[in-house]
Enzyme design. Structure first.
Site, PDB file in Angstrom:
ATOM      1  N   ASP A  18       0.838  -1.206   0.000  1.00  0.00           N
ATOM      2  CA  ASP A  18       0.000   0.000   0.000  1.00  0.00           C
ATOM      3  C   ASP A  18       0.874   1.258   0.000  1.00  0.00           C
ATOM      4  OD1 ASP A  18      -2.392   1.377   0.005  1.00  0.00           O
ATOM      5  OD2 ASP A  18      -2.630   1.307   2.182  1.00  0.00           O
ATOM      6  N   GLY A  21      -0.148   5.545  -4.209  1.00  0.00           N
ATOM      7  CA  GLY A  21      -0.784   6.820  -4.545  1.00  0.00           C
ATOM      8  C   GLY A  21      -0.157   7.967  -3.754  1.00  0.00           C
ATOM      9  N   ASN A  66     -11.005  -2.789  -4.951  1.00  0.00           N
ATOM     10  CA  ASN A  66     -10.287  -1.788  -5.755  1.00  0.00           C
ATOM     11  C   ASN A  66     -10.963  -1.509  -7.104  1.00  0.00           C
ATOM     12  OD1 ASN A  66      -7.037  -2.859  -4.511  1.00  0.00           O
ATOM     13  ND2 ASN A  66      -8.235  -1.071  -3.891  1.00  0.00           N
ATOM     14  N   TRP A  67     -11.930  -2.363  -7.505  1.00  0.00           N
ATOM     15  CA  TRP A  67     -12.697  -2.080  -8.737  1.00  0.00           C
ATOM     16  C   TRP A  67     -13.469  -0.770  -8.603  1.00  0.00           C
ATOM     17  CZ3 TRP A  67     -11.399  -4.747 -12.857  1.00  0.00           C
ATOM     18  CH2 TRP A  67     -10.997  -6.079 -12.746  1.00  0.00           C
ATOM     19  N   SER A 190      -7.732  -4.983   5.319  1.00  0.00           N
ATOM     20  CA  SER A 190      -8.405  -4.652   4.050  1.00  0.00           C
ATOM     21  C   SER A 190      -8.788  -5.905   3.256  1.00  0.00           C
ATOM     22  CB  SER A 190      -7.537  -3.712   3.197  1.00  0.00           C
ATOM     23  OG  SER A 190      -7.279  -2.513   3.882  1.00  0.00           O
TER      24      SER A 190
HETATM   25  C1  IPE Z   1      -5.233  -2.677   0.207  1.00  0.00           C
HETATM   26  O1  IPE Z   1      -5.004  -1.339  -0.052  1.00  0.00           O
HETATM   27  C2  IPE Z   1      -5.246  -3.443  -1.052  1.00  0.00           C
HETATM   28  C3  IPE Z   1      -3.960  -3.559  -1.752  1.00  0.00           C
HETATM   29  C4  IPE Z   1      -2.796  -3.120  -1.318  1.00  0.00           C
HETATM   30  C5  IPE Z   1      -4.007  -4.258  -2.988  1.00  0.00           C
HETATM   31  P1  IPE Z   1      -6.213  -0.293  -0.158  1.00  0.00           P
HETATM   32  O2  IPE Z   1      -5.585   1.040  -0.377  1.00  0.00           O
HETATM   33  O3  IPE Z   1      -7.181  -0.747  -1.182  1.00  0.00           O
HETATM   34  O4  IPE Z   1      -6.874  -0.400   1.279  1.00  0.00           O
HETATM   35  P2  IPE Z   1      -7.800   0.612   2.091  1.00  0.00           P
HETATM   36  O5  IPE Z   1      -8.835   1.119   1.135  1.00  0.00           O
HETATM   37  O6  IPE Z   1      -6.899   1.716   2.572  1.00  0.00           O
HETATM   38  O7  IPE Z   1      -8.336  -0.204   3.214  1.00  0.00           O
HETATM   39  C1  IPE Z   2      -1.717   0.297  -3.196  1.00  0.00           C
HETATM   40  O1  IPE Z   2      -1.545   1.650  -3.294  1.00  0.00           O
HETATM   41  C2  IPE Z   2      -2.023  -0.350  -4.525  1.00  0.00           C
HETATM   42  C3  IPE Z   2      -3.434  -0.738  -4.679  1.00  0.00           C
HETATM   43  C4  IPE Z   2      -4.316  -0.741  -3.741  1.00  0.00           C
HETATM   44  C5  IPE Z   2      -3.859  -1.119  -6.000  1.00  0.00           C
HETATM   45  P1  IPE Z   2      -2.751   2.693  -3.200  1.00  0.00           P
HETATM   46  O2  IPE Z   2      -3.180   3.032  -4.583  1.00  0.00           O
HETATM   47  O3  IPE Z   2      -3.825   2.218  -2.313  1.00  0.00           O
HETATM   48  O4  IPE Z   2      -1.983   3.918  -2.552  1.00  0.00           O
HETATM   49  P2  IPE Z   2      -2.561   4.959  -1.492  1.00  0.00           P
HETATM   50  O5  IPE Z   2      -3.085   4.182  -0.342  1.00  0.00           O
HETATM   51  O6  IPE Z   2      -3.612   5.734  -2.208  1.00  0.00           O
HETATM   52  O7  IPE Z   2      -1.365   5.786  -1.140  1.00  0.00           O
HETATM   53 MG    MG Z   3      -4.174   2.444  -0.308  1.00  0.00          MG
END
Ligand code: IPE
Ligand code: IPE
Ligand code: MG
Length: 243
Positions: A18, A21, A66-67, A190
């Site tokens: 995680d 982003g 994540n979808w 998660s």
């Molecule tokens: C968990 O991260 C899923 C993955 C790393 C693939 P998310 O960013 O989706 O989790 P939440 O929304 O913060 O719980």
């Molecule tokens: C984890 O990074 C990757 C996926 C969940 C696909 P994020 O995209 O959730 O990154 P943050 O949490 O927004 O920083």
């Molecule tokens: Mg995340």
């Protein structure tokens, strides 16, 4: 120095990757640049855990939830995984690593599904290590799906036990994770490996996934070495004392 503090190596490490982003935002880059950097980080993480003798590595790359992200990001993530398979599969195969996929294949793009299936088939007899990619994976969906298939096969209730249910999960045949690492600082699962994480040690670091390197891995392994896993039993000192 640090290495001498690593006294016990987990057999199976699972990682919630995680923070891509936020890594991108820190640099004023688009989120997909973060996902790209995160995916590029995977190779060195695999190598480092392999150097330490970790046999099973599982990476959470995309959850069933994540979808719900904007279509642009979802499409980008599917494309980035596809590129990573193209780029990495030969070298994984040469290192003797077996690739597995956890989760649903049917909602992925046709080309990603084919690449994953090809990679899984290519590496199926490898025995030096196992890399499982959880993509379109959700722990609750996995359990629901297992229950459906158990009913579908007409298995009588009295035959259902923990081992049977485990054998219907997509992790069938894999040991439960000893250590679950989450980057990006959150303190939650998660929907990752809900059943399998029953007695996993949990480690969270604020470091974003693209920055998670050797030094961070060593910190996690040191923390793991210091845990006493009791599985519901007593502390070692309490077992030894008479009363
Ligand atoms: C968990 O991260 C899923 C993955 C790393 C693939 P998310 O960013 O989706 O989790 P939440 O929304 O913060 O719980
Ligand atoms: C984890 O990074 C990757 C996926 C969940 C696909 P994020 O995209 O959730 O990154 P943050 O949490 O927004 O920083
Ligand atoms: Mg995340």
């Amino acid at each position: 120095m640090t290495k001498s503090k690593i006294k016990r190596i987990p057999n199976h490490v699972a990682i919630i990757m995680d923070g891509n982003g936020r890594w991108a935002r820190q640099r004023r880059l688009p989120r997909l640049a973060g996902h790209r950097a995160g995916t590029e980080n995977i190779r060195q993480v695999i190598e480092c855990f392999a150097d330490y003798g970790v046999k099973y590595l599982t990476l959470f790359a995309f959850s069933t939830e994540n979808w719900s992200r904007p279509q642009r990001e979802v499409k980008g993530l599917l494309r980035i995984l596809e590129e990573a398979i193209d780029r990495e599969i030969q070298s994984l195969h040469e290192k003797g690593i077996k690739l597995l996929h956890l989760g649903r294949l049917d909602r992925l793009s046709e080309s990603l599904r084919q690449k994953l299936q090809y990679a899984i088939e290519l590496t199926k007899d490898n025995t030096r290590g196992t890399l499982s990619i959880a993509f379109d994976y959700g722990g609750r969906a996995e359990i629901v799906d297992a229950v459906r298939r158990i009913l579908d096969q007409g298995i009588p209730p009295q035959s259902i036990d923990e081992a049977l249910l485990s054998s219907f999960l997509c992790t069938a045949g894999l040991p439960d994770p000893d250590l679950i690492i989450r980057t990006g600082g959150e303190m939650r699962l998660s929907n990752f490996l809900l059943w399998q994480a029953a007695y996993s040690e949990y480690y969270s670091t604020p470091t974003f996934w693209p920055d998670f390197g050797r030094e961070e891995i060593e910190k996690a392994l040191i923390a793991y070495s210091q845990r006493e896993r009791r599985f519901g039993g007593l502390r070692a000192e309490d077992t030894q004392s008479r009363r």
